[in-house]
Scaffold this motif. Structure first.
Motif, PDB file in Angstrom:
ATOM      1  N   MET A 157       0.836  -1.197   0.000  1.00  0.00           N
ATOM      2  CA  MET A 157       0.000   0.000   0.000  1.00  0.00           C
ATOM      3  C   MET A 157       0.873   1.251   0.000  1.00  0.00           C
ATOM      4  O   MET A 157       1.994   1.249   0.509  1.00  0.00           O
ATOM      5  N   ALA A 158       0.343   2.325  -0.581  1.00  0.00           N
ATOM      6  CA  ALA A 158       1.011   3.626  -0.577  1.00  0.00           C
ATOM      7  C   ALA A 158      -0.021   4.716  -0.360  1.00  0.00           C
ATOM      8  O   ALA A 158      -1.173   4.599  -0.806  1.00  0.00           O
ATOM      9  N   MET A 159       0.383   5.772   0.326  1.00  0.00           N
ATOM     10  CA  MET A 159      -0.420   6.980   0.486  1.00  0.00           C
ATOM     11  C   MET A 159       0.480   8.180   0.239  1.00  0.00           C
ATOM     12  O   MET A 159       1.625   8.213   0.708  1.00  0.00           O
ATOM     13  N   VAL A 160      -0.037   9.178  -0.503  1.00  0.00           N
ATOM     14  CA  VAL A 160       0.734  10.382  -0.801  1.00  0.00           C
ATOM     15  C   VAL A 160      -0.183  11.594  -0.657  1.00  0.00           C
ATOM     16  O   VAL A 160      -1.296  11.605  -1.191  1.00  0.00           O
ATOM     17  N   PHE A 161       0.303  12.599   0.064  1.00  0.00           N
ATOM     18  CA  PHE A 161      -0.402  13.869   0.207  1.00  0.00           C
ATOM     19  C   PHE A 161       0.475  14.959  -0.401  1.00  0.00           C
ATOM     20  O   PHE A 161       1.694  14.958  -0.215  1.00  0.00           O
ATOM     21  N   ARG A 162      -0.135  15.902  -1.125  1.00  0.00           N
ATOM     22  CA  ARG A 162       0.648  17.007  -1.670  1.00  0.00           C
ATOM     23  C   ARG A 162      -0.156  18.297  -1.627  1.00  0.00           C
ATOM     24  O   ARG A 162      -1.392  18.288  -1.652  1.00  0.00           O
ATOM     25  N   ASN A 163       0.601  19.401  -1.560  1.00  0.00           N
ATOM     26  CA  ASN A 163       0.006  20.733  -1.527  1.00  0.00           C
ATOM     27  C   ASN A 163       0.997  21.703  -2.155  1.00  0.00           C
ATOM     28  O   ASN A 163       2.060  21.980  -1.585  1.00  0.00           O
ATOM     29  N   TYR A 164       0.663  22.202  -3.337  1.00  0.00           N
ATOM     30  CA  TYR A 164       1.508  23.154  -4.047  1.00  0.00           C
ATOM     31  C   TYR A 164       0.712  24.448  -4.224  1.00  0.00           C
ATOM     32  O   TYR A 164      -0.319  24.465  -4.910  1.00  0.00           O
ATOM     33  N   ASP A 165       1.197  25.524  -3.608  1.00  0.00           N
ATOM     34  CA  ASP A 165       0.494  26.803  -3.689  1.00  0.00           C
ATOM     35  C   ASP A 165       0.455  27.318  -5.120  1.00  0.00           C
ATOM     36  O   ASP A 165       1.293  26.968  -5.964  1.00  0.00           O
ATOM     37  N   ARG A 166      -0.493  28.226  -5.355  1.00  0.00           N
ATOM     38  CA  ARG A 166      -0.654  28.803  -6.691  1.00  0.00           C
ATOM     39  C   ARG A 166       0.527  29.691  -7.078  1.00  0.00           C
ATOM     40  O   ARG A 166       0.730  29.972  -8.268  1.00  0.00           O
ATOM     41  N   ASP A 167       1.300  30.140  -6.096  1.00  0.00           N
ATOM     42  CA  ASP A 167       2.470  30.979  -6.376  1.00  0.00           C
ATOM     43  C   ASP A 167       3.770  30.279  -5.997  1.00  0.00           C
ATOM     44  O   ASP A 167       4.783  30.944  -5.730  1.00  0.00           O
ATOM     45  N   PHE A 168       3.773  28.942  -5.984  1.00  0.00           N
ATOM     46  CA  PHE A 168       5.003  28.203  -5.723  1.00  0.00           C
ATOM     47  C   PHE A 168       5.733  27.985  -7.047  1.00  0.00           C
ATOM     48  O   PHE A 168       5.165  27.475  -8.017  1.00  0.00           O
ATOM     49  N   HIS A 169       7.013  28.368  -7.088  1.00  0.00           N
ATOM     50  CA  HIS A 169       7.779  28.337  -8.335  1.00  0.00           C
ATOM     51  C   HIS A 169       9.034  27.490  -8.154  1.00  0.00           C
ATOM     52  O   HIS A 169       9.956  27.885  -7.444  1.00  0.00           O
ATOM     53  N   SER A 170       9.048  26.330  -8.778  1.00  0.00           N
ATOM     54  CA  SER A 170      10.203  25.436  -8.742  1.00  0.00           C
ATOM     55  C   SER A 170      10.403  24.890 -10.148  1.00  0.00           C
ATOM     56  O   SER A 170       9.640  24.044 -10.616  1.00  0.00           O
ATOM     57  N   PHE A 171      11.424  25.395 -10.858  1.00  0.00           N
ATOM     58  CA  PHE A 171      11.573  25.116 -12.286  1.00  0.00           C
ATOM     59  C   PHE A 171      12.229  23.772 -12.578  1.00  0.00           C
ATOM     60  O   PHE A 171      12.137  23.276 -13.699  1.00  0.00           O
ATOM     61  N   TYR A 172      12.906  23.189 -11.603  1.00  0.00           N
ATOM     62  CA  TYR A 172      13.536  21.890 -11.809  1.00  0.00           C
ATOM     63  C   TYR A 172      12.894  20.809 -10.946  1.00  0.00           C
ATOM     64  O   TYR A 172      13.439  19.727 -10.790  1.00  0.00           O
ATOM     65  N   GLY A 173      11.731  21.108 -10.388  1.00  0.00           N
ATOM     66  CA  GLY A 173      11.009  20.127  -9.590  1.00  0.00           C
ATOM     67  C   GLY A 173      10.194  19.187 -10.452  1.00  0.00           C
ATOM     68  O   GLY A 173       9.753  19.535 -11.555  1.00  0.00           O
ATOM     69  N   ASN A 174       9.988  18.009  -9.933  1.00  0.00           N
ATOM     70  CA  ASN A 174       9.179  17.006 -10.635  1.00  0.00           C
ATOM     71  C   ASN A 174       8.599  16.047  -9.601  1.00  0.00           C
ATOM     72  O   ASN A 174       8.729  14.843  -9.703  1.00  0.00           O
ATOM     73  N   ALA A 175       7.958  16.618  -8.595  1.00  0.00           N
ATOM     74  CA  ALA A 175       7.401  15.808  -7.517  1.00  0.00           C
ATOM     75  C   ALA A 175       6.053  15.220  -7.938  1.00  0.00           C
ATOM     76  O   ALA A 175       5.488  15.569  -8.970  1.00  0.00           O
ATOM     77  N   PHE A 176       5.545  14.344  -7.095  1.00  0.00           N
ATOM     78  CA  PHE A 176       4.283  13.659  -7.366  1.00  0.00           C
ATOM     79  C   PHE A 176       3.165  14.691  -7.531  1.00  0.00           C
ATOM     80  O   PHE A 176       2.955  15.545  -6.672  1.00  0.00           O
ATOM     81  N   SER A 177       2.413  14.610  -8.633  1.00  0.00           N
ATOM     82  CA  SER A 177       1.337  15.572  -8.865  1.00  0.00           C
ATOM     83  C   SER A 177       0.444  15.097  -9.996  1.00  0.00           C
ATOM     84  O   SER A 177       0.791  14.186 -10.757  1.00  0.00           O
ATOM     85  N   GLU A 178      -0.698  15.745 -10.120  1.00  0.00           N
ATOM     86  CA  GLU A 178      -1.607  15.544 -11.248  1.00  0.00           C
ATOM     87  C   GLU A 178      -1.218  16.441 -12.400  1.00  0.00           C
ATOM     88  O   GLU A 178      -1.263  16.040 -13.562  1.00  0.00           O
ATOM     89  N   ASN A 179      -0.839  17.685 -12.089  1.00  0.00           N
ATOM     90  CA  ASN A 179      -0.379  18.613 -13.114  1.00  0.00           C
ATOM     91  C   ASN A 179       1.003  18.208 -13.617  1.00  0.00           C
ATOM     92  O   ASN A 179       1.731  17.462 -12.960  1.00  0.00           O
ATOM     93  N   SER A 180       1.360  18.744 -14.772  1.00  0.00           N
ATOM     94  CA  SER A 180       2.706  18.512 -15.288  1.00  0.00           C
ATOM     95  C   SER A 180       3.747  19.328 -14.530  1.00  0.00           C
ATOM     96  O   SER A 180       4.935  19.041 -14.610  1.00  0.00           O
ATOM     97  N   ARG A 181       3.302  20.374 -13.790  1.00  0.00           N
ATOM     98  CA  ARG A 181       4.192  21.176 -12.947  1.00  0.00           C
ATOM     99  C   ARG A 181       3.663  21.175 -11.529  1.00  0.00           C
ATOM    100  O   ARG A 181       2.470  21.000 -11.293  1.00  0.00           O
TER     101      ARG A 181
END
Length: 698
Positions: A446-470
């Protein structure tokens, strides 16, 4: 005692020992990914797979983060592997994996292409001698082109005329513009050399000219359009790693540094959710963005490891001077990532912005089960970025300077692994992700993942778990389960619920959505493998409703049924059916594709062939399908419209160190008289491509 155990395992010959056979990347990738998704970074996936394939992990020295990054072993298997190695010492044979608790034969067979067993001895020969005599090396040269003439390669008229028609298709106006044509030929050339030995060195260079790019030597051109190069030294001069040239970083959960094989949501619903800290890694792709160019070092101080780096990279962007909405006299709307330099407009945008990056990572690992670290990245641009304002991009990055810092940690307790990373960018926006993976029993992971990326969070080399491509403007919770009641049956499923607190493209209000996937795999014998998969994604989009735009649910469903069967050791067949439907505010569309593959070996030749029938109502139902391609390449075209897709590929190995590939692929459409648009348009209903490659091992 251990040696006798290993000898016994060798005699049983239960494991397929053909480690040197070419891996079927299509089969491996389909195991991990849901395939029907245009947002997956296929280039990164294949590059990372091939990195491990060409430079195998040594089971006697591999660390947990490296072995976990293959996404093959579950938490219990990873834990048992290292407990076994600590208890019994170094492996004497690859077949000794059978003695590790929880490792079944199917899992071992998946590992074989990526691992090896070598004595952990220090090679005392001079570095240059080791490089020259290294067996893991190759040079390859690849050629491809479209066979039909496209508009971009036709002679240009004095002026190109575009007719403007009204709703009745009557010509109401014309627009004339200077002709635009591709500067180069339709030939695409790609070459690569690499020699490497894991935990010692890696040296390589890559060059490429895309279709339509000019090959010439003058004041502005350097022959090929793109070059990449790297030198990586490990455990030299008192440093853990030294890298020069092009490189990437993979640290924490990828919120700040997310290079490498980040699979995300897919058919492997548990093992792909956690990222693994691999640090500095050489960059070998031909994607012309998303990497660093300069130098980096990593040095250990007891249980601490410090990584610092500097990069200066030129990137593409169109220079703007419209000051009506900008505070800058000269700026860039956005950094262009296509990498194409074919037309006057594309050539004018080449290398118009320089990005200087300085970063550091400090990691503390007192033992294998616990890791904690902090990271930071400072980016400075030679020209500011200023997007033309609209409703949904008000919180995107603007300016010429950004920095982002983070803290991350991993902790393993028995079969539970907890992980997380939280970051803050210059804007004050926060990006955070955390979760756990665990083996609840011998049959359930089993796995569980929680994420929260603000609308003004800017990370150009990030690639963390998400639904969006950024990693921006998103909150979500993911649950994944994998059930293996026995070696013949397996069920993978996940459910992901997400929300977008701010507006998005085509979504003019905050929105929510959810997604689920279930895949059943059956292995009735070594010769037959089948799986059935269903996936549904629900998002909200804006549609016009009289004088008011409203949010409606966009529900997309994908279905896949696949059977692989080996009639003979030299003859393998694959039958696949996949379809999709989309319901957008009551407007229903659909698409499907039926494929039959025949793959066989004869003498020194290997053949891969396919015929596919497809029909889709629109591009939203395009069927994304893996195809066999030449080694170190990938092909996942969109089957869209109505037609037939065929391809045939042959590989010939005339001598031990030389391999040749030839591939022909074609679309034959039934619903159009031209293919493509703009300068890529060709007349007729056929679109075909030829590809040839040679690989030589020194």
């Amino acid at each position: 005692m251990k040696k006798w155990l290993t000898i016994g395992l060798l005699l049983t010959n239960l494991v397929v020992t053909g480690q040197n056979e070419e891996i079927d990347l299509e089969v491996f990738a389909e195991r991990l990914f849901q395939v029907q998704d245009e947002d997956i970074a296929y280039e990164d996936i294949y590059e990372s797979l091939l990195l491990y394939y060409s430079s195998k992990l040594n089971l006697n020295s591999v660390e947990p983060e490296e072995l976990a990054s293959l996404y093959i072993l579950n938490p219990a298997q990873l834990s048992n592997f290292f407990i076994y190695r600590d208890q019994f010492g170094e492996f004497l044979s690859i077949n000794e994996l059978q003695a590790v608790p929880e490792l079944d034969l199917e899992t071992i067979r998946l590992l074989l292409p990526f691992v090896t067993v070598e004595e952990s001895l220090t090679d005392t020969r001079p570095l240059l001698q080791r490089v020259i005599n290294e067996e893991n090396n190759y040079f390859l040269l690849r050629y491809s082109r479209r066979l039909e003439e496209q508009k971009g390669y036709t002679p240009a008229l004095p002026l190109d005329t575009t007719f403007i028609r009204n709703e009745n298709q009557d010509i109401v106006d014309t627009v004339t513009s200077p002709p635009a044509r591709f500067a180069g030929s339709p030939n695409k050339i790609y070459g690569r050399f690499r020699t490497s030995h894991r935990n010692d060195f890696s040296l390589g260079f890559t060059f490429e000219n895309d279709n339509g790019e000019q090959f010439s030597f003058n004041n502005s051109n350097r022959g090929f359009d793109f070059y990449s190069y790297h030198l990586l030294l490990e455990n030299k001069f008192g440093f853990r790693k030294i890298v020069l040239g092009d490189y990437q970083l993979q640290v924490g959960q990828g919120v700040v540094f997310g290079a490498g094989f980040n699979a995300g949501k897919g058919a492997e619903t548990v093992n792909t959710t956690k990222r693994n800290s691999l640090g500095l890694r050489p960059y070998t792709s031909v994607l012309e963005s998303g990497f660093f160019r300069g130098a980096g070092i990593a040095k250990e101080f007891g249980d601490f490891e410090l990584t610092v780096f500097y990069s200066r990279l030129n990137q593409d962007g169109n220079i703007q001077t419209d000051t009506t909405f900008s505070d800058f006299d000269e700026f860039i709307n956005s950094i262009q990532n296509s990498g194409f330099h074919r037309t006057p407009g594309e050539l004018a945008s080449k290398d118009q912005i320089s990005e200087q990056s300085i970063g550091a990572v400090i990691q503390y690992q007192p033992h294998r089960r616990f890791t904690v670290g902090i990271s930071g990245l400072n980016s400075q641009y030679s020209r500011p970025l200023q997007r033309k304002p609209n409703n949904y991009n008000q919180f995107e990055f603007n300016g010429d300077h950004n920095f982002v810092t983070s803290a991350y940690a991993n902790y393993t307790w028995q079969n539970f692994t907890f992980f997380g990373e939280a970051a803050r960018s210059k804007s004050g926006g926060i990006g955070a992700v955390g979760g756990l993976v665990t083996s609840l029993s011998r049959t359930v992971d089993m796995a569980m993942v929680f994420r929260n990326y603000d609308r003004d969070f800017h990370s150009f080399y990030g690639n963390a778990f998400s639904e969006n491509s950024r990693n921006i403007n998103e909150k979500g919770t993911y649950w994944g389960v994998s059930v293996t009641p026995n070696r013949r049956h397996k069920v993978n499923l996940y459910y992901d619920r997400f929300q977008f607190p701010w507006l998005k493209f085509r979504t003019e209000a905050p929105s929510v959505g959810h997604e689920w996937l279930i895949r059943y795999s059956h292995f009735p014998s070594r010769q037959v493998t089948l799986y059935a998969q269903a996936r549904q994604q629900t998002r909200q989009v804006t549609v016009p409703n009289e004088n008011l735009n409203i949010l409606v649910d966009q529900i997309k469903r994908n279905y896949i049924f696949n059977v692989d069967y080996a009639l003979k050791p030299w003859l393998k067949l694959k039958t696949k059916v996949q379809s999709s439907t989309q319901d957008e505010g009551g407007e229903f569309t659909k698409g499907f594709a039926i494929m039959q593959d025949v793959n066989f070996d004869w003498w020194k030749l290997k053949f891969n062939t396919r015929m596919a029938l497809f029909e889709t109502d629109d591009f939203d139902n395009a069927q994304y399908v893996y195809e066999s391609d030449v080694l170190y390449a990938f092909s996942i075209p969109a089957y869209n419209g109505t037609g037939v897709r065929t391809y045939a590929m042959v590989r010939y190995d005339p001598v031990r160190n030389l391999s040749l590939w030839l591939r022909y692929a074609s679309f034959s459409f039934r619903d159009r008289n031209s293919v493509g648009s703009g300068l890529n348009e060709s007349v007729g209903s056929i679109s075909s491509e030829i590809k040839a490659m040679l690989r030589f091992k020194f």
